[in-house]
Design a protein around this motif. Sequence first.
Motif, mmCIF file in Angstrom:
data_model
loop_
_atom_site.group_PDB
_atom_site.id
_atom_site.type_symbol
_atom_site.label_atom_id
_atom_site.label_comp_id
_atom_site.label_asym_id
_atom_site.label_seq_id
_atom_site.Cartn_x
_atom_site.Cartn_y
_atom_site.Cartn_z
ATOM 1 N N ILE A 227 0.913 -1.271 -0.107
ATOM 2 C CA ILE A 227 0.079 -0.208 0.070
ATOM 3 C C ILE A 227 0.865 1.327 0.064
ATOM 4 C CG2 ILE A 227 -1.618 1.433 1.475
ATOM 5 C CD1 ILE A 227 -2.910 -1.377 2.471
ATOM 6 N N ASN A 228 1.926 1.258 0.888
ATOM 7 C CA ASN A 228 2.867 2.431 0.925
ATOM 8 C C ASN A 228 3.669 2.582 -0.391
ATOM 9 O OD1 ASN A 228 1.980 3.151 3.535
ATOM 10 N ND2 ASN A 228 3.441 1.917 4.373
ATOM 11 N N LEU A 229 4.001 1.546 -0.918
ATOM 12 C CA LEU A 229 4.730 1.579 -2.162
ATOM 13 C C LEU A 229 4.133 2.259 -3.272
ATOM 14 C CD1 LEU A 229 6.779 -1.510 -3.089
ATOM 15 C CD2 LEU A 229 7.582 0.695 -2.760
ATOM 16 N N ARG A 230 2.498 1.944 -3.089
ATOM 17 C CA ARG A 230 1.730 2.574 -4.321
ATOM 18 C C ARG A 230 1.435 4.234 -4.013
ATOM 19 N NH1 ARG A 230 -1.825 -2.171 -3.610
ATOM 20 N NH2 ARG A 230 -1.241 -3.481 -5.231
ATOM 21 N N LYS A 231 1.367 4.435 -2.741
ATOM 22 C CA LYS A 231 1.236 5.942 -2.265
ATOM 23 C C LYS A 231 2.521 6.442 -2.628
ATOM 24 C CE LYS A 231 -1.644 5.624 1.711
ATOM 25 N NZ LYS A 231 -1.686 5.234 3.302
ATOM 26 N N LEU A 232 3.756 5.773 -2.544
ATOM 27 C CA LEU A 232 5.014 6.602 -3.034
ATOM 28 C C LEU A 232 5.087 6.750 -4.420
ATOM 29 C CD1 LEU A 232 7.383 4.603 -0.597
ATOM 30 C CD2 LEU A 232 7.323 7.120 -0.641
ATOM 31 N N ILE A 233 4.565 5.909 -4.979
ATOM 32 C CA ILE A 233 4.672 5.715 -6.626
ATOM 33 C C ILE A 233 3.711 7.055 -7.068
ATOM 34 C CG2 ILE A 233 3.677 4.693 -8.713
ATOM 35 C CD1 ILE A 233 4.334 2.092 -7.525
ATOM 36 N N GLU A 234 2.483 7.202 -6.373
ATOM 37 C CA GLU A 234 1.751 8.426 -6.751
ATOM 38 C C GLU A 234 2.521 9.629 -6.306
ATOM 39 O OE1 GLU A 234 -2.525 8.368 -5.300
ATOM 40 O OE2 GLU A 234 -2.446 6.049 -6.071
ATOM 41 N N LYS A 235 3.044 9.708 -5.194
ATOM 42 C CA LYS A 235 3.681 10.886 -4.664
ATOM 43 C C LYS A 235 4.728 11.321 -5.504
ATOM 44 C CE LYS A 235 6.198 12.192 -0.880
ATOM 45 N NZ LYS A 235 6.993 11.507 0.442
ATOM 46 N N HIS A 236 5.461 10.196 -5.962
ATOM 47 C CA HIS A 236 6.636 10.734 -6.841
ATOM 48 C C HIS A 236 6.259 10.766 -8.368
ATOM 49 C CE1 HIS A 236 9.258 10.623 -3.530
ATOM 50 N NE2 HIS A 236 9.013 9.434 -3.343
#
Lengths: 194, 47
Positions: free
Chosen positions: A179-188
Amino acid sequence: MNSKSISDATLVSQYIKGDEPSLSILIKRHQQRLYSFIYSKVYDRDVTEDVFQDTFIKVIRTLKRGNYNEEGKFLPWVMRIAHNLVIDHFRKNNRMPKFNNSGDFDIFSVLSDGALNAEGELVKSQIARDVRAMVEELPEEQKSVLVMRIYNDMSFKEISESTGVSINTALGRMRYALINLRKLIEKHNIVLTN
Amino acid sequence: MAKLYTEKPSNSNTFKPKTETIKFLLNYSKALNVSVYKGLKFESLNN
């Protein structure tokens, strides 16, 4: 008797006993539904025609061999056969890619060995680097579970044993890591496709 | 005034197999013969 009033089950049993016209009624009764069903999956008239024919060949053979078990579900049974044949068709096409002659012939579209070209390799290594960098940003517990699972190819049982937490906790950490990886992908705003 | 299109376009012929396919299937059915010998089933096409 009006053919419309005869049930499928009766027609099937008549056909098994040797009454050929019963098959004709059965085909005519269900042809449109079956044909549309197949067409909705393959979107090709000729393939639909082939699958339709193969479906009924299978139906005929099964009925004549006495292998049909009447449960009042003739149409669902026929649909299931058609569905399986459609899957077979797609599987066969995947194994033997069809040469699509669209005018400009590209031999490499047929002979491709599946390996990436230089650009593809470069993009792939960039993606791997981006993912690695994002994994580093994860909380330590989540990062270790993800690394053990994805990079070290360990089972959750092995992970739980080596980290001293329950399997459920390891699963939960993996879930949050993703979940956090997906968030990071979106963030970056990173694109991870080749 | 808005036009009313109450009549459905006829597509009854579009989603049907060819007559030849049906004919082939009926002929195949007539020609197929399953015989049982010592518990084994054998198919033959009498065409």
